[in-house]
Design a protein around this motif. Structure first.
Motif, PDB file in Angstrom:
ATOM      1  N   PRO A  57       0.828  -1.211   0.000  1.00 51.09           N
ATOM      2  CA  PRO A  57       0.000   0.000   0.000  1.00 51.09           C
ATOM      3  C   PRO A  57       0.863   1.262   0.000  1.00 51.09           C
ATOM      4  O   PRO A  57       0.956   1.988   0.973  1.00 51.09           O
ATOM      5  CB  PRO A  57      -0.838  -0.106   1.271  1.00 51.09           C
ATOM      6  CG  PRO A  57      -0.497  -1.375   1.922  1.00 51.09           C
ATOM      7  CD  PRO A  57       0.663  -1.986   1.212  1.00 51.09           C
ATOM      8  N   ASP A  58       1.522   1.504  -1.103  1.00 51.03           N
ATOM      9  CA  ASP A  58       2.463   2.606  -1.261  1.00 51.03           C
ATOM     10  C   ASP A  58       2.408   2.994  -2.734  1.00 51.03           C
ATOM     11  O   ASP A  58       2.653   2.159  -3.607  1.00 51.03           O
ATOM     12  CB  ASP A  58       3.867   2.115  -0.871  1.00 51.03           C
ATOM     13  CG  ASP A  58       4.932   3.190  -0.961  1.00 51.03           C
ATOM     14  OD1 ASP A  58       4.785   4.137  -1.758  1.00 51.03           O
ATOM     15  OD2 ASP A  58       5.941   3.052  -0.254  1.00 51.03           O
ATOM     16  N   MET A  59       2.077   4.218  -3.030  1.00 53.44           N
ATOM     17  CA  MET A  59       1.902   4.632  -4.419  1.00 53.44           C
ATOM     18  C   MET A  59       3.211   4.842  -5.172  1.00 53.44           C
ATOM     19  O   MET A  59       3.197   5.062  -6.376  1.00 53.44           O
ATOM     20  CB  MET A  59       1.056   5.905  -4.481  1.00 53.44           C
ATOM     21  CG  MET A  59      -0.411   5.671  -4.180  1.00 53.44           C
ATOM     22  SD  MET A  59      -1.159   4.407  -5.245  1.00 53.44           S
ATOM     23  CE  MET A  59      -1.064   5.202  -6.836  1.00 53.44           C
ATOM     24  N   ARG A  60       4.339   4.733  -4.503  1.00 51.62           N
ATOM     25  CA  ARG A  60       5.614   4.950  -5.207  1.00 51.62           C
ATOM     26  C   ARG A  60       5.814   3.942  -6.337  1.00 51.62           C
ATOM     27  O   ARG A  60       6.285   4.310  -7.410  1.00 51.62           O
ATOM     28  CB  ARG A  60       6.784   4.907  -4.228  1.00 51.62           C
ATOM     29  CG  ARG A  60       6.816   6.090  -3.272  1.00 51.62           C
ATOM     30  CD  ARG A  60       7.993   6.038  -2.345  1.00 51.62           C
ATOM     31  NE  ARG A  60       7.855   4.895  -1.440  1.00 51.62           N
ATOM     32  CZ  ARG A  60       8.772   4.520  -0.565  1.00 51.62           C
ATOM     33  NH1 ARG A  60       9.911   5.174  -0.478  1.00 51.62           N
ATOM     34  NH2 ARG A  60       8.559   3.488   0.221  1.00 51.62           N
ATOM     35  N   LEU A  61       5.465   2.672  -6.118  1.00 49.47           N
ATOM     36  CA  LEU A  61       5.680   1.664  -7.154  1.00 49.47           C
ATOM     37  C   LEU A  61       4.765   1.866  -8.364  1.00 49.47           C
ATOM     38  O   LEU A  61       5.253   1.883  -9.498  1.00 49.47           O
ATOM     39  CB  LEU A  61       5.538   0.245  -6.589  1.00 49.47           C
ATOM     40  CG  LEU A  61       5.784  -0.873  -7.598  1.00 49.47           C
ATOM     41  CD1 LEU A  61       7.197  -0.789  -8.188  1.00 49.47           C
ATOM     42  CD2 LEU A  61       5.573  -2.225  -6.937  1.00 49.47           C
ATOM     43  N   PRO A  62       3.449   2.039  -8.177  1.00 49.22           N
ATOM     44  CA  PRO A  62       2.621   2.292  -9.363  1.00 49.22           C
ATOM     45  C   PRO A  62       3.040   3.545 -10.129  1.00 49.22           C
ATOM     46  O   PRO A  62       3.028   3.562 -11.361  1.00 49.22           O
ATOM     47  CB  PRO A  62       1.205   2.441  -8.788  1.00 49.22           C
ATOM     48  CG  PRO A  62       1.242   1.708  -7.502  1.00 49.22           C
ATOM     49  CD  PRO A  62       2.627   1.861  -6.972  1.00 49.22           C
ATOM     50  N   ILE A  63       3.443   4.594  -9.406  1.00 46.33           N
ATOM     51  CA  ILE A  63       3.901   5.814 -10.077  1.00 46.33           C
ATOM     52  C   ILE A  63       5.201   5.545 -10.825  1.00 46.33           C
ATOM     53  O   ILE A  63       5.377   5.965 -11.978  1.00 46.33           O
ATOM     54  CB  ILE A  63       4.056   6.972  -9.064  1.00 46.33           C
ATOM     55  CG1 ILE A  63       2.680   7.390  -8.548  1.00 46.33           C
ATOM     56  CG2 ILE A  63       4.800   8.146  -9.688  1.00 46.33           C
ATOM     57  CD1 ILE A  63       2.717   8.310  -7.342  1.00 46.33           C
ATOM     58  N   GLN A  64       6.111   4.818 -10.193  1.00 45.82           N
ATOM     59  CA  GLN A  64       7.370   4.469 -10.854  1.00 45.82           C
ATOM     60  C   GLN A  64       7.103   3.652 -12.113  1.00 45.82           C
ATOM     61  O   GLN A  64       7.718   3.890 -13.159  1.00 45.82           O
ATOM     62  CB  GLN A  64       8.259   3.671  -9.903  1.00 45.82           C
ATOM     63  CG  GLN A  64       9.554   3.196 -10.550  1.00 45.82           C
ATOM     64  CD  GLN A  64      10.391   2.394  -9.573  1.00 45.82           C
ATOM     65  OE1 GLN A  64      10.728   2.900  -8.516  1.00 45.82           O
ATOM     66  NE2 GLN A  64      10.699   1.163  -9.924  1.00 45.82           N
ATOM     67  N   ASN A  65       6.179   2.698 -12.034  1.00 41.84           N
ATOM     68  CA  ASN A  65       5.850   1.881 -13.204  1.00 41.84           C
ATOM     69  C   ASN A  65       5.322   2.737 -14.348  1.00 41.84           C
ATOM     70  O   ASN A  65       5.669   2.527 -15.509  1.00 41.84           O
ATOM     71  CB  ASN A  65       4.831   0.801 -12.841  1.00 41.84           C
ATOM     72  CG  ASN A  65       5.427  -0.309 -12.010  1.00 41.84           C
ATOM     73  OD1 ASN A  65       6.640  -0.449 -11.904  1.00 41.84           O
ATOM     74  ND2 ASN A  65       4.567  -1.106 -11.396  1.00 41.84           N
ATOM     75  N   ALA A  66       4.482   3.700 -14.014  1.00 43.47           N
ATOM     76  CA  ALA A  66       3.940   4.575 -15.050  1.00 43.47           C
ATOM     77  C   ALA A  66       5.038   5.427 -15.683  1.00 43.47           C
ATOM     78  O   ALA A  66       5.074   5.606 -16.901  1.00 43.47           O
ATOM     79  CB  ALA A  66       2.850   5.468 -14.456  1.00 43.47           C
ATOM     80  N   LEU A  67       5.954   5.934 -14.857  1.00 42.04           N
ATOM     81  CA  LEU A  67       7.018   6.793 -15.378  1.00 42.04           C
ATOM     82  C   LEU A  67       8.072   6.024 -16.176  1.00 42.04           C
ATOM     83  O   LEU A  67       8.633   6.555 -17.136  1.00 42.04           O
ATOM     84  CB  LEU A  67       7.695   7.545 -14.223  1.00 42.04           C
ATOM     85  CG  LEU A  67       6.828   8.564 -13.500  1.00 42.04           C
ATOM     86  CD1 LEU A  67       7.547   9.122 -12.280  1.00 42.04           C
ATOM     87  CD2 LEU A  67       6.422   9.696 -14.440  1.00 42.04           C
TER      88      LEU A  67
END
Length: 177
Positions: A57-67
């Motif tokens: 439950p940490d948005m860093r990974l989904p954001i990293q995946n998108a970037l």
């Protein structure tokens, strides 16, 4: 927990983003409540199967995946322990309790400057809530009022977005005074 998470406005904005990013109509988009915050995205394929993106439950990974897409890179987040998680829970959102989700579908349908008005009105209402000038329940009502009073117009350029944003903020401020 942020105010936008508590009001599900973050989910409403994600529905609007998905509409614009993937060219999907509101009839092909939905949101569910997932208390564990482990499932960050679900995609239903044409054969009926569902693919999920799961992470802590940490948005860093989904954001990293998108970037980084289409590449995958190392992340500072810990891995997901499925054995410790044990179950995944989902429930339908209550649109009466969380009006932002219903508004998202209206914004998608209206098009034009509706998204800019929705976002700016929400930001202005949240600022007023944090300043203790309005109650939590007034956030959604303020956004609905702004969309009604400002009115949606065609979106031709950045100036249209900026004008709609300013009008939405002024509308929310007027509701309080």
């Amino acid at each position: 927990v942020t105010v936008d998470s508590a009001s599900l406005t973050n989910k409403a904005l994600e529905l609007i983003e998905a509409h614009w990013l993937f060219g999907l109509g509101g009839d092909r988009l939905s949101a569910v409540i997932h208390p564990q915050s482990v499932v960050h995205a679900l995609i239903e394929m044409c054969d009926g199967s569902v693919l999920a993106q799961l992470a802590t439950p940490d948005m860093r990974l989904p954001i990293q995946n998108a970037l980084a897409f289409p590449c995958r890179t190392m992340t500072p987040t810990r891995g997901l322990d499925l054995a410790a998680l044990r179950t995944l829970e989902f429930e339908a959102p209550d649109l009466e309790r969380f009006p932002a989700l219903g508004m998202a579908y209206e914004v998608i349908s209206a098009g034009g400057t509706a998204g800019a008005i929705f976002n700016a009105a929400n930001e202005a209402a949240v600022e007023l809530f944090l300043a203790r000038k309005i109650g939590f329940g007034q956030i959604g009502r303020s956004v609905v009022a702004a969309i009604s009073s400002v009115g949606v117009s065609p979106l031709r350029d950045l100036a249209d977005v900026q004008h709609a944003e300013l009008q939405a903020r002024v509308s929310v401020e007027r509701c309080v005074c």
